[in-house]
Design a protein around this motif. Structure first.
Motif, PDB file in Angstrom:
ATOM      1  N   SER A  73       0.675  -0.982  -0.210  1.00 44.87           N
ATOM      2  CA  SER A  73       0.109   0.036  -0.060  1.00 44.87           C
ATOM      3  C   SER A  73       0.940   1.358  -0.077  1.00 44.87           C
ATOM      4  O   SER A  73       2.195   1.022   0.237  1.00 44.87           O
ATOM      5  CB  SER A  73      -0.975  -0.162   1.207  1.00 44.87           C
ATOM      6  OG  SER A  73      -0.055   0.144   2.212  1.00 44.87           O
ATOM      7  N   PHE A  74       0.322   2.369  -0.202  1.00 46.40           N
ATOM      8  CA  PHE A  74       1.018   3.837  -0.236  1.00 46.40           C
ATOM      9  C   PHE A  74       1.567   4.043   1.068  1.00 46.40           C
ATOM     10  O   PHE A  74       2.650   4.259   1.211  1.00 46.40           O
ATOM     11  CB  PHE A  74       0.005   4.952  -0.708  1.00 46.40           C
ATOM     12  CG  PHE A  74       0.582   6.104  -0.683  1.00 46.40           C
ATOM     13  CD1 PHE A  74       1.749   6.507  -1.460  1.00 46.40           C
ATOM     14  CD2 PHE A  74       0.301   7.147   0.151  1.00 46.40           C
ATOM     15  CE1 PHE A  74       2.275   7.632  -1.439  1.00 46.40           C
ATOM     16  CE2 PHE A  74       0.768   8.347   0.230  1.00 46.40           C
ATOM     17  CZ  PHE A  74       1.968   8.597  -0.606  1.00 46.40           C
ATOM     18  N   PRO A  75       0.954   3.616   2.286  1.00 48.18           N
ATOM     19  CA  PRO A  75       1.307   4.035   3.627  1.00 48.18           C
ATOM     20  C   PRO A  75       2.593   3.170   3.894  1.00 48.18           C
ATOM     21  O   PRO A  75       3.506   3.452   4.500  1.00 48.18           O
ATOM     22  CB  PRO A  75      -0.005   3.789   4.453  1.00 48.18           C
ATOM     23  CG  PRO A  75      -1.090   4.295   3.780  1.00 48.18           C
ATOM     24  CD  PRO A  75      -0.478   3.671   2.100  1.00 48.18           C
ATOM     25  N   GLN A  76       2.558   1.888   3.346  1.00 53.45           N
ATOM     26  CA  GLN A  76       3.476   0.913   3.613  1.00 53.45           C
ATOM     27  C   GLN A  76       4.884   1.283   2.839  1.00 53.45           C
ATOM     28  O   GLN A  76       5.834   1.364   3.377  1.00 53.45           O
ATOM     29  CB  GLN A  76       3.276  -0.324   3.150  1.00 53.45           C
ATOM     30  CG  GLN A  76       2.417  -1.140   4.248  1.00 53.45           C
ATOM     31  CD  GLN A  76       1.923  -2.685   3.523  1.00 53.45           C
ATOM     32  OE1 GLN A  76       1.583  -2.814   2.291  1.00 53.45           O
ATOM     33  NE2 GLN A  76       1.908  -3.559   4.415  1.00 53.45           N
ATOM     34  N   ALA A  77       4.771   1.910   1.665  1.00 54.43           N
ATOM     35  CA  ALA A  77       5.658   2.475   1.000  1.00 54.43           C
ATOM     36  C   ALA A  77       6.419   3.679   1.558  1.00 54.43           C
ATOM     37  O   ALA A  77       7.358   4.020   1.634  1.00 54.43           O
ATOM     38  CB  ALA A  77       5.373   2.695  -0.411  1.00 54.43           C
ATOM     39  N   VAL A  78       5.359   4.499   2.336  1.00 50.40           N
ATOM     40  CA  VAL A  78       5.802   5.976   2.741  1.00 50.40           C
ATOM     41  C   VAL A  78       6.350   5.624   4.163  1.00 50.40           C
ATOM     42  O   VAL A  78       7.766   6.110   4.429  1.00 50.40           O
ATOM     43  CB  VAL A  78       4.677   6.751   3.064  1.00 50.40           C
ATOM     44  CG1 VAL A  78       5.234   8.070   3.668  1.00 50.40           C
ATOM     45  CG2 VAL A  78       4.188   7.281   1.605  1.00 50.40           C
ATOM     46  N   PHE A  79       5.715   4.756   5.246  1.00 49.22           N
ATOM     47  CA  PHE A  79       6.378   4.619   6.267  1.00 49.22           C
ATOM     48  C   PHE A  79       7.383   3.350   6.471  1.00 49.22           C
ATOM     49  O   PHE A  79       7.888   3.247   7.477  1.00 49.22           O
ATOM     50  CB  PHE A  79       5.157   4.593   7.486  1.00 49.22           C
ATOM     51  CG  PHE A  79       4.276   5.682   7.039  1.00 49.22           C
ATOM     52  CD1 PHE A  79       5.002   7.161   7.665  1.00 49.22           C
ATOM     53  CD2 PHE A  79       2.996   5.720   6.619  1.00 49.22           C
ATOM     54  CE1 PHE A  79       4.000   8.243   7.625  1.00 49.22           C
ATOM     55  CE2 PHE A  79       2.121   6.871   6.643  1.00 49.22           C
ATOM     56  CZ  PHE A  79       2.906   8.218   7.109  1.00 49.22           C
ATOM     57  N   GLY A  80       7.259   2.419   5.538  1.00 51.05           N
ATOM     58  CA  GLY A  80       7.840   1.179   5.802  1.00 51.05           C
ATOM     59  C   GLY A  80       6.992   0.148   6.543  1.00 51.05           C
ATOM     60  O   GLY A  80       6.197   0.474   7.215  1.00 51.05           O
ATOM     61  N   ASP A  81       7.462  -1.125   6.483  1.00 54.17           N
ATOM     62  CA  ASP A  81       6.808  -1.914   7.422  1.00 54.17           C
ATOM     63  C   ASP A  81       7.621  -3.518   7.174  1.00 54.17           C
ATOM     64  O   ASP A  81       8.701  -3.640   6.472  1.00 54.17           O
ATOM     65  CB  ASP A  81       5.442  -2.438   6.531  1.00 54.17           C
ATOM     66  CG  ASP A  81       4.508  -3.093   7.277  1.00 54.17           C
ATOM     67  OD1 ASP A  81       4.753  -3.277   8.513  1.00 54.17           O
ATOM     68  OD2 ASP A  81       3.199  -3.156   6.880  1.00 54.17           O
ATOM     69  N   GLU A  82       7.386  -4.327   8.321  1.00 51.09           N
ATOM     70  CA  GLU A  82       7.925  -5.748   7.915  1.00 51.09           C
ATOM     71  C   GLU A  82       6.581  -6.574   7.622  1.00 51.09           C
ATOM     72  O   GLU A  82       5.739  -6.632   7.996  1.00 51.09           O
ATOM     73  CB  GLU A  82       8.076  -6.092   9.412  1.00 51.09           C
ATOM     74  CG  GLU A  82       8.607  -7.494   9.355  1.00 51.09           C
ATOM     75  CD  GLU A  82       9.053  -8.011  10.983  1.00 51.09           C
ATOM     76  OE1 GLU A  82      10.152  -8.074  11.123  1.00 51.09           O
ATOM     77  OE2 GLU A  82       7.876  -8.357  11.689  1.00 51.09           O
ATOM     78  N   LEU A  83       7.196  -7.332   6.285  1.00 52.52           N
ATOM     79  CA  LEU A  83       6.168  -7.843   5.578  1.00 52.52           C
ATOM     80  C   LEU A  83       6.599  -9.258   5.413  1.00 52.52           C
ATOM     81  O   LEU A  83       7.950  -9.654   5.423  1.00 52.52           O
ATOM     82  CB  LEU A  83       6.066  -7.115   4.152  1.00 52.52           C
ATOM     83  CG  LEU A  83       5.590  -5.937   3.853  1.00 52.52           C
ATOM     84  CD1 LEU A  83       5.626  -5.434   2.429  1.00 52.52           C
ATOM     85  CD2 LEU A  83       4.266  -5.847   4.535  1.00 52.52           C
ATOM     86  N   GLU A  84       5.744 -10.191   5.257  1.00 54.72           N
ATOM     87  CA  GLU A  84       5.946 -11.647   4.677  1.00 54.72           C
ATOM     88  C   GLU A  84       5.605 -11.907   3.314  1.00 54.72           C
ATOM     89  O   GLU A  84       4.746 -11.495   2.851  1.00 54.72           O
ATOM     90  CB  GLU A  84       4.795 -12.367   5.674  1.00 54.72           C
ATOM     91  CG  GLU A  84       5.311 -13.940   5.895  1.00 54.72           C
ATOM     92  CD  GLU A  84       4.036 -14.782   6.731  1.00 54.72           C
ATOM     93  OE1 GLU A  84       3.155 -15.054   6.087  1.00 54.72           O
ATOM     94  OE2 GLU A  84       4.415 -14.864   7.723  1.00 54.72           O
ATOM     95  N   VAL A  85       6.613 -12.654   2.888  1.00 55.40           N
ATOM     96  CA  VAL A  85       6.433 -13.283   1.391  1.00 55.40           C
ATOM     97  C   VAL A  85       6.692 -14.637   1.441  1.00 55.40           C
ATOM     98  O   VAL A  85       7.226 -15.256   2.228  1.00 55.40           O
ATOM     99  CB  VAL A  85       7.563 -12.473   0.604  1.00 55.40           C
ATOM    100  CG1 VAL A  85       7.265 -10.967   0.471  1.00 55.40           C
ATOM    101  CG2 VAL A  85       8.790 -12.862   1.067  1.00 55.40           C
ATOM    102  N   PRO A  86       5.940 -15.267   0.407  1.00 53.61           N
ATOM    103  CA  PRO A  86       6.072 -16.652   0.201  1.00 53.61           C
ATOM    104  C   PRO A  86       7.370 -17.329  -0.222  1.00 53.61           C
ATOM    105  O   PRO A  86       7.888 -16.432  -0.966  1.00 53.61           O
ATOM    106  CB  PRO A  86       4.883 -17.103  -0.631  1.00 53.61           C
ATOM    107  CG  PRO A  86       4.435 -15.691  -1.483  1.00 53.61           C
ATOM    108  CD  PRO A  86       5.016 -14.586  -0.461  1.00 53.61           C
TER     109      PRO A  86
END
Length: 381
Positions: free
Chosen positions: A285-298
């Motif tokens: 999402s746009f907020p994830q791109a702006v603020f950063g995030d820890e994400l899970e990928v397969p």
């Protein structure tokens, strides 16, 4: 004009030896005089047998393809060719470069050079080819797959001999029991002697009173075989596995050939493959791109987490080392490349609209959020 040998068997001119033999067995089972009611069965059976003999002999087939049917049979009548072997006057009628005889060295090699076939010699069977489709997970982990194929096998009724055990045997008059015939030809290069398998007894030196009813004298039958194939981890599409001694049966007691299995790895819903590396496209999402995030990928072997830094741009790529495909028969693995794509929402509620409008104004932009703000974001990324 008699019928072209390829037409007799109903095969294409680029048919493999196995296809030719299979077509012959079909014709033999249809027109064998012992089983067919066709008034012309015996003649059709003889035509099919002769076609098989010529087209499964590499030298004779080359001559047949170059001379054509009629000229090949004329040469055979003059003693030039014998039952699937090549000899005679190979230069008569040959075109090509370098004069009426073409390239003399090439022709000499084609018909008289190389290793001579010994009629009753032990020979290894031909290699067979097939294909097997597997999933990406199978290629990642390595596995054992079961497959079923139709293949020629040694006839169990006659043990591959082509005749019943109690058949009457006579010494072949064509070769006096040697299994071979020798012919001497006069060529522009001088007298050339060629030794070939006797066409009357097919190299055995013996003529039998009856043929095996199961294989019609061919010594082989088509059977369905179920095999287990070991799939090594890291294999790719187009690579071939060799199953030793699972090919066609040998001649005169020789060993079987091998079975070559070409692998196709199916496309995957989540990953693209480039060699040992995998590619995954991750929407954020746009907020994830702006603020950063820890994400899970397969990954193929379970999920992995990684940090999206602040200010990530759409189209950026992140590398997860060692999360790709295993390297075939080597240590280590490729990498997983995560391509980030910023997703713009298609609709906004009132609170979101006001927040983004305030964001735009704080950046010194006067923009109608409801109509063009997200389009501008997409174009700027």
């Amino acid at each position: 004009m008699s019928e072209d040998f390829y037409d007799v068997l109903g095969v294409s001119r680029d048919a493999s030896e196995d296809e030719i033999k299979s077509a012959y067995r079909e014709k033999a089972s249809k027109y064998h005089p012992d089983v067919s009611d066709d008034p012309n069965a015996e003649e059709k059976f003889k035509q099919a047998k002769k076609a098989k003999e010529v087209l499964t002999d590499d030298e004779a087939r080359q001559a047949y393809d170059q001379l054509g049917h009629d000229r090949f049979e004329e040469a055979e009548k003059r003693g030039g060719f014998g039952g699937g072997g090549a000899g005679g006057d190979p230069f008569g009628g040959f075109g090509g470069n370098g004069g009426p005889f073409g390239d003399m060295n090439d022709i000499f090699e084609q018909f008289f050079g190389g290793r001579q076939r010994q009629g009753n010699a032990t020979r290894q069977g031909r290699d067979l080819q097939t294909r097997l489709t597997i999933e990406l997970e199978d290629a990642y982990h390595g596995t054992e797959k079961q497959m079923t194929i139709n293949r020629p096998e040694r006839c169990s009724d006659c043990n591959g001999k082509g005749h019943p055990p109690d058949a009457d045997a006579q010494t072949c008059s064509g070769c006096n029991g040697s299994g071979q015939q020798t012919r001497v030809q006069q060529t522009p290069l001088g007298r050339v002697q060629q030794t070939m398998a006797c066409p009357e007894c097919e190299g055995s030196g013996t003529i039998y009173s009856t043929s095996c009813s199961a294989c019609h004298g061919d010594g082989q039958v088509m059977n369905e075989a179920t095999l287990m194939v070991d799939i090594p981890a890291g294999i790719s599409s187009g690579q071939t596995l060799r199953l030793e001694r699972e090919g066609a049966p040998g001649e005169n007691g020789g060993p079987n050939g091998d079975l070559l299995v070409e692998i196709t790895v199916e496309s995957h819903a989540d990953f693209e493959r480039e060699g040992d590396d995998l590619i995954y496209r991750l929407p954020i999402s746009f907020p994830q791109a702006v603020f950063g995030d820890e994400l899970e990928v397969p990954t193929v072997d379970g999920a992995a987490t990684f940090d999206i830094p602040k200010g990530t741009q759409s189209g950026e790529t992140f590398r997860l080392q060692g999360k790709g495909m295993p390297r075939l028969r080597r240590r280590g693995s490729g990498d997983l490349y995560v391509y980030v794509q910023v997703v713009t929402p298609e609709s906004l509620n009132e609170e979101q609209r006001e927040s983004l409008k305030a964001f735009a104004e704080a950046g010194g932009e006067e923009i109608d959020v409801s109509e063009g703000f997200f389009e501008k974001i997409k174009n700027s990324l």
